[in-house]
Design a protein around this motif. Sequence first.
Motif, PDB file in Angstrom:
ATOM      1  N   ALA A   1     -37.575 -26.999  67.139  1.00 54.94           N
ATOM      2  CA  ALA A   1     -38.381 -26.567  66.447  1.00 54.94           C
ATOM      3  C   ALA A   1     -38.791 -27.874  65.265  1.00 54.94           C
ATOM      4  O   ALA A   1     -39.860 -29.059  64.744  1.00 54.94           O
TER       5      ALA A   1
ATOM      6  N   ARG B   1     -44.189 -28.464  72.237  1.00 57.37           N
ATOM      7  CA  ARG B   1     -43.498 -27.651  72.998  1.00 57.37           C
ATOM      8  C   ARG B   1     -42.142 -28.151  73.783  1.00 57.37           C
ATOM      9  O   ARG B   1     -41.680 -28.134  73.526  1.00 57.37           O
TER      10      ARG B   1
ATOM     11  N   GLU C   1     -39.969 -30.478  71.643  1.00 58.48           N
ATOM     12  CA  GLU C   1     -39.329 -29.267  71.355  1.00 58.48           C
ATOM     13  C   GLU C   1     -37.643 -28.564  72.243  1.00 58.48           C
ATOM     14  O   GLU C   1     -36.576 -28.839  72.139  1.00 58.48           O
ATOM     15  N   LYS C   2     -38.661 -28.745  73.411  1.00 61.36           N
ATOM     16  CA  LYS C   2     -37.415 -28.403  74.387  1.00 61.36           C
ATOM     17  C   LYS C   2     -36.599 -29.204  74.553  1.00 61.36           C
ATOM     18  O   LYS C   2     -35.474 -29.397  75.059  1.00 61.36           O
TER      19      LYS C   2
ATOM     20  N   ASP D   1     -34.071 -22.654  68.644  1.00 62.39           N
ATOM     21  CA  ASP D   1     -35.274 -22.860  68.910  1.00 62.39           C
ATOM     22  C   ASP D   1     -35.505 -22.703  67.681  1.00 62.39           C
ATOM     23  O   ASP D   1     -36.684 -24.131  66.953  1.00 62.39           O
TER      24      ASP D   1
END
Length: 192
Positions: free
Chosen positions: A153, A133, A136-137, A149
């Motif tokens: 993703a 993650r 992704e962030k 999000d």
Amino acid sequence: MILARFRRSSQARTIHALYGAIVAQARSPAFYADYGVPDTVEGRFDLIVLHLVLLLRRLGRQEEVGRGLGQALPGQALLGQELFDRFCRDLDANLREMGVGDLAVPKRMQAFAEAFYGRQAAYLAALEAADQRVFEKALARNIFAAGDDAGSAQLARYGRAAVTGLDAQDNGALMRGEVVFPSPEAYVQERT
């Protein structure tokens, strides 16, 4: 002397092909239509930066392997730098084409360089992180509007697949300017 000219010409063709592949991939409509990357100058810049960072990572890894084995990799060490230089020349030309004045171009280029190096550091660290993650962030912060999000993703899945694919590509092919990125359509999921 003649061979040096041939090598420079060959290297220029390689850089042209690699950078062309990066730009073509960054222009894939799926990133904008399906992933939700903003179809703006900034969005396109961010996708070019992402692909450039991924390819530079691959080229840098091969250079590290060669040094560890005590082998010189002719041209490989300079390939990444020349690719980055081509990116900078392209940015400069695009700014001028958009009408940015000669006095403002250096300031804008400095801002682009800072953005590139910041994103490069964030993406490379995120790719090495145990928590997926984190990547992704990093993508969400730099590319997507707050709260997207699903897009970050999808792009993170695509980016990790690109890393795996680039790592598997033949060194000789890369040195000839042959690079293959995954199809962005393969990582599209239904957006809610």
